[in-house]
Enzyme design. Structure first.
Site, PDB file in Angstrom:
ATOM      1  N   LEU A 251     -20.177 -25.436   3.728  1.00 39.64           N
ATOM      2  CA  LEU A 251     -20.061 -25.876   2.339  1.00 39.64           C
ATOM      3  C   LEU A 251     -18.955 -25.131   1.606  1.00 39.64           C
ATOM      4  O   LEU A 251     -18.362 -25.658   0.667  1.00 39.64           O
ATOM      5  CB  LEU A 251     -21.390 -25.664   1.611  1.00 39.64           C
ATOM      6  CG  LEU A 251     -22.581 -26.492   2.111  1.00 39.64           C
ATOM      7  CD1 LEU A 251     -23.860 -26.049   1.404  1.00 39.64           C
ATOM      8  CD2 LEU A 251     -22.338 -27.974   1.881  1.00 39.64           C
TER       9      LEU A 251
ATOM     10  N   VAL B  89     -20.856 -20.130   3.139  1.00 39.75           N
ATOM     11  CA  VAL B  89     -22.056 -20.859   2.748  1.00 39.75           C
ATOM     12  C   VAL B  89     -22.116 -22.111   3.615  1.00 39.75           C
ATOM     13  O   VAL B  89     -21.173 -22.904   3.647  1.00 39.75           O
ATOM     14  CB  VAL B  89     -22.043 -21.257   1.259  1.00 39.75           C
ATOM     15  CG1 VAL B  89     -23.320 -22.012   0.910  1.00 39.75           C
ATOM     16  CG2 VAL B  89     -21.914 -20.019   0.387  1.00 39.75           C
TER      17      VAL B  89
ATOM     18  N   ASP C  36     -25.500 -17.197  -6.785  1.00 39.05           N
ATOM     19  CA  ASP C  36     -24.813 -15.981  -6.340  1.00 39.05           C
ATOM     20  C   ASP C  36     -25.061 -14.762  -7.203  1.00 39.05           C
ATOM     21  O   ASP C  36     -24.175 -13.963  -7.472  1.00 39.05           O
ATOM     22  CB  ASP C  36     -23.303 -16.210  -6.250  1.00 39.05           C
ATOM     23  CG  ASP C  36     -22.926 -16.854  -4.935  1.00 39.05           C
ATOM     24  OD1 ASP C  36     -23.831 -17.111  -4.134  1.00 39.05           O
ATOM     25  OD2 ASP C  36     -21.733 -17.092  -4.713  1.00 39.05           O
TER      26      ASP C  36
ATOM     27  N   ASP D 108     -21.211 -11.322 -11.325  1.00 39.56           N
ATOM     28  CA  ASP D 108     -20.127 -12.186 -10.833  1.00 39.56           C
ATOM     29  C   ASP D 108     -20.217 -13.563 -11.485  1.00 39.56           C
ATOM     30  O   ASP D 108     -20.059 -14.585 -10.823  1.00 39.56           O
ATOM     31  CB  ASP D 108     -20.185 -12.309  -9.312  1.00 39.56           C
ATOM     32  CG  ASP D 108     -18.903 -12.905  -8.736  1.00 39.56           C
ATOM     33  OD1 ASP D 108     -17.859 -12.826  -9.402  1.00 39.56           O
ATOM     34  OD2 ASP D 108     -18.944 -13.467  -7.625  1.00 39.56           O
TER      35      ASP D 108
END
Length: 537
Positions: free
Chosen positions: A15, A23, A148, A130
Site C-alpha cells: 500500500l 505498509v 501512524d 508525526d
C-alpha cells in the site's frame, strides 16, 4: 523486507512505503478479513525504540474511537516490529489538499474530529509526534481517521536525513521538535494547526528549500495570517490558528480538547470530549432512562408499537443506504425504532451503518440493544455475527466467543459463525470445544453456505486433529481442503510439513514447489531452500 507472510498475516500487496518501512495489504487468514500491516525496518529503531513501538501499538489496540484507525494486534517477526490495522478505503488528506484549499467549514470539521482523536490518545499517554496530511485518511463517506500515532519519535537520526522523508515531515514539526527538545501533547496541537493552515490556504505555514531551512522558519518566523490569501474566514478562526501556532507551548491551547471546542463553536455546536468522561458516566444512566421513557410514552400515546410502519421505515433506510445517503438512512432507522422499539433489524442496520463509518462505539451500542431484545424475539444471526466480529477487532475474545456461540445457537445453518468460532477456539487452545463446533458444521451439508465455507472448516478441523496428535486425520482434512483451495499457501505448508514427517519426500517436494509458485520474497526463498534440502537427501 518482502515476505509472503508476516506475523501470521498473508501479504497480498504493498500500500505504501517510507523511510521506516512498508505498509502492506494483508489477509488475516484465521479471521478471514483484509487488513493493513505496517512493518518497520529492523534498522529504523533502536532496541529501546522497538520496545516503545510495541508498547504504544498495544496501547492503541485498546483504544476505540471513530476517528482513530483500529489497531488489531502488534508484534515482531524476524526482528521486524509490525502493527496490524483496519484497512481503510479512501484518500489521504494530502491527496485532497493537493487539489486546492479545503472549504473552511469542512476543514475545521475534520480538524475538530482529529483533535478529539488526539484527546483520546493523550489520555493514554500517547503523543502522535508525526501529524501531517499523509497520516490522516478521509474515508469514502467523509469520516476522517488518524493513523501512524506515536511512531515518528522512534526513528533513528539517519531516518531524518533520508531524501523525501524529512522534508515531508518537518513542515509540521513543532518548534520544540525542531529544536530537539522534549515534545508533549501541545506539540501535537501545533502540528495539527500547521495542517489546518495548509488546508485553509493551500500553502505551508512554514517554508524552506531544505529541512534545516524549514526548521529555522518554524523556530524563528511567523506564518502570514490566514486572512491574507483572499479567502474569507471567520475572525475567530484566525485567532484559533494563531494561538495553536504559538512558538511557546505555554501560549498554545492547554489540550487538544480546547482546540476542538474552539473549532466546533464556529460550526455552531459542541460535543462532550474525552475529558468529560466522568460527567458522562454520571449522566448517561439518566439520559438512557429518559430516552427509554420518551419512547415508551410515545408508543403508549399512539396506541402501541406499529411493526408494519417500523418495517417500512427500515426498508426505506436500506434503500437510502444503498443510494449512498447515510444521513437519511440513519434517520429512517431511528424512525423505525420509534415506531417499534422492540424491532431488532433497525438496531442491527444502525450498528452496521456506524461500523462502516468507523464509529465502533455507536455500533456496539446498537448491536447490544438488539441483543437485549433477544429474550422474547428470535435474533437475526447477522446481529450476533457482526457483534462477534467487532469484538474480535477490539481484542475482546471473551465476548466474541459468547456472541459467536449465540449465533450458532440462533441459526445452526449459518456456517460462517461455526468457522470463525472454531478458529477463535483454536487460538485460545480450547481444542475439544473447537472440534465439537467444527464437526457440527461439517455435518450440515444441506446448509446454503456449506460449499463456500467447507474448505475453511476442513482446514481448521485439520489443525484441531494435529493439536490432538492425530496426524493422519489432519492429513485427510487438509487434503480435502486443498482439493478445493488449490492456491491456499497455508494448506501447502501444512501438507509439506506433514509429508516430511511421514517420509514421503516426493509429495513434500510437490507442496514446497507449489509454495514457491504462489509466494515471493522471503517465504519463496525459504520454500526453495526446503526443496534444495530435500533434493540433496
Amino acid at each position: 523486507m518482502a515476505k509472503a507472510e508476516i506475523g501470521g498475516y498473508r501479504i497480498d500487496g504493498t500500500l505504501g512505503e517510507g523511510g521506516m518501512g512498508h505498509v502492506y495489504r494483508a489477509r488475516d487468514v484465521t479471521l478471514e478479513r483484509d487488513i493493513a500491516l505496517k512493518v518497520i525496518r529492523a534498522d529504523s529503531l533502536t532496541a529501546v525504540g522497538k520496545e516503545r513501538f510495541l508498547r504504544e501499538a498495544r496501547a492503541c489496540s485498546r483504544i476505540s474511537h471513530p476517528n482513530i484507525i483500529t489497531v488489531y494486534a502488534a508484534g515482531e517477526d524476524d526482528g521486524h516490529p509490525y502493527m496490524a490495522m483496519e484497512l481503510i478505503a479512501g484518500r489521504t488528506l494530502r491527496e485532497l489538499i493537493d487539489e486546492g484549499p479545503v472549504p473552511w467549514r469542512q476543514a475545521i470539521r475534520w480538524i475538530a474530529d482529529i483533535a478529539d482523536a488526539l484527546c483520546r490518545l493523550h489520555q493514554e499517554g500517547i503523543i502522535h509526534r508525526d501529524l501531517k496530511p499523509e497520516n490522516i485518511m478521509v474515508k469514502e463517506d467523509g469520516l476522517v481517521k488518524l493513523m501512524d500515532f506515536g511512531i515518528a519519535h522512534m526513528a533513528t537520526s539517519a531516518t531524518l536525513t533520508r531524501e523525501g522523508v524529512s522534508l515531508g515531515t518537518v513542515f509540521y514539526m513543532s518548534p520544540e521538535q525542531a529544536s530537539g527538545k522534549k515534545a508533549d501533547a501541545r506539540s501535537d496541537i501545533f502540528s495539527l494547526a500547521a495542517v489546518l493552515y495548509e488546508m485553509l490556504t493551500g500553502q505551508f505555514a512554514f517554508k524552506g528549500e531544505h529541512p534545516m531551512a524549514v526548521m529555522y522558519s518554524i523556530t524563528n518566523a511567523s506564518p502570514p495570517a490566514i486572512d491574507g490569501f483572499g479567502i474569507e474566514f471567520p475572525e475567530n478562526l484566525k485567532e484559533i490558528v494563531e494561538r495553536a501556532l504559538e512558538k511557546d507551548p505555554e501560549d498554545r491551547f492547554d489540550d487538544a480538547g480546547q482546540l476542538r471546542d474552539g473549532l466546533e463553536k464556529l460550526l455552531g455546536g459542541t460535543r462532550g470530549g474525552p475529558q468529560s468522561g466522568v460527567l458522562m458516566r454520571l449522566v448517561l444512566p439518566a439520559v438512557v432512562a429518559i430516552t427509554v421513557g420518551v419512547i415508551v410514552w410515545a408508543v403508549f400515546m399512539r396506541g402501541g408499537p406499529d411493526r408494519e410502519a417500523a418495517t417500512r421505515h427500515n426498508e426505506k433506510g436500506l434503500a437510502f443506504e444503498e443510494a449512498g445517503d447515510v444521513v437519511k438512512a440513519r434517520d429512517q432507522y431511528l424512525e423505525a425504532i420509534d415506531e417499534d422499539p422492540d424491532y431488532v433489524l433497525p438496531y442491527n442496520n444502525l450498528g452496521m451503518l456506524y461500523l462502516r463509518q468507523g464509529d465502533s462505539t455507536q455500533a456496539v451500542v446498537q448491536f447490544d440493544k438488539a441483543l437485549m431484545l433477544g429474550s422474547d424475539i428470535k435474533l437475526d444471526v447477522s446481529v450476533l455475527y457482526n457483534l462477534a466480529d467487532l469484538r474480535l477487532g477490539m481484542q475482546d475474545s471473551t465476548r466474541a466467543y459468547l456472541y459467536f456461540m449465540r449465533a450458532v445457537d440462533e441459526n445452526p445453518s449459518f456456517l460462517y459463525a461455526h468457522n470463525n468460532l472454531g478458529a477463535l477456539l483454536i487460538g485460545r487452545n480450547q481444542i475439544e470445544e473447537a472440534k465439537a463446533i467444527l464437526d457440527d458444521a461439517l455435518g450440515k451439508t444441506t446448509s446454503p453456505h456449506y460449499t463456500e465455507v467447507a474448505p475453511y472448516l476442513l482446514k481448521n478441523r485439520g489443525k484441531v486433529a494435529a493439536r490432538l496428535g492425530r496426524q493422519d486425520e489432519a492429513f485427510d482434512y487438509w487434503t480435502r481442503a486443498v482439493a478445493v483451495m488449490q492456491d491456499n499457501v497455508e494448506l501447502h505448508l501444512l501438507l509439506a510439513a506433514w509429508h516430511q514427517r511421514d517420509g514421503t519426500l516426493e509429495k513434500a517436494r510437490e507442496h514446497w514447489a507449489r509454495v514457491v509458485e504462489l509466494t515471493n520474497g522471503e517465504q519463496q526463498r525459504q520454500a526453495q531452500a526446503a526443496l534444495e534440502r530435500l533434493g540433496s537427501k
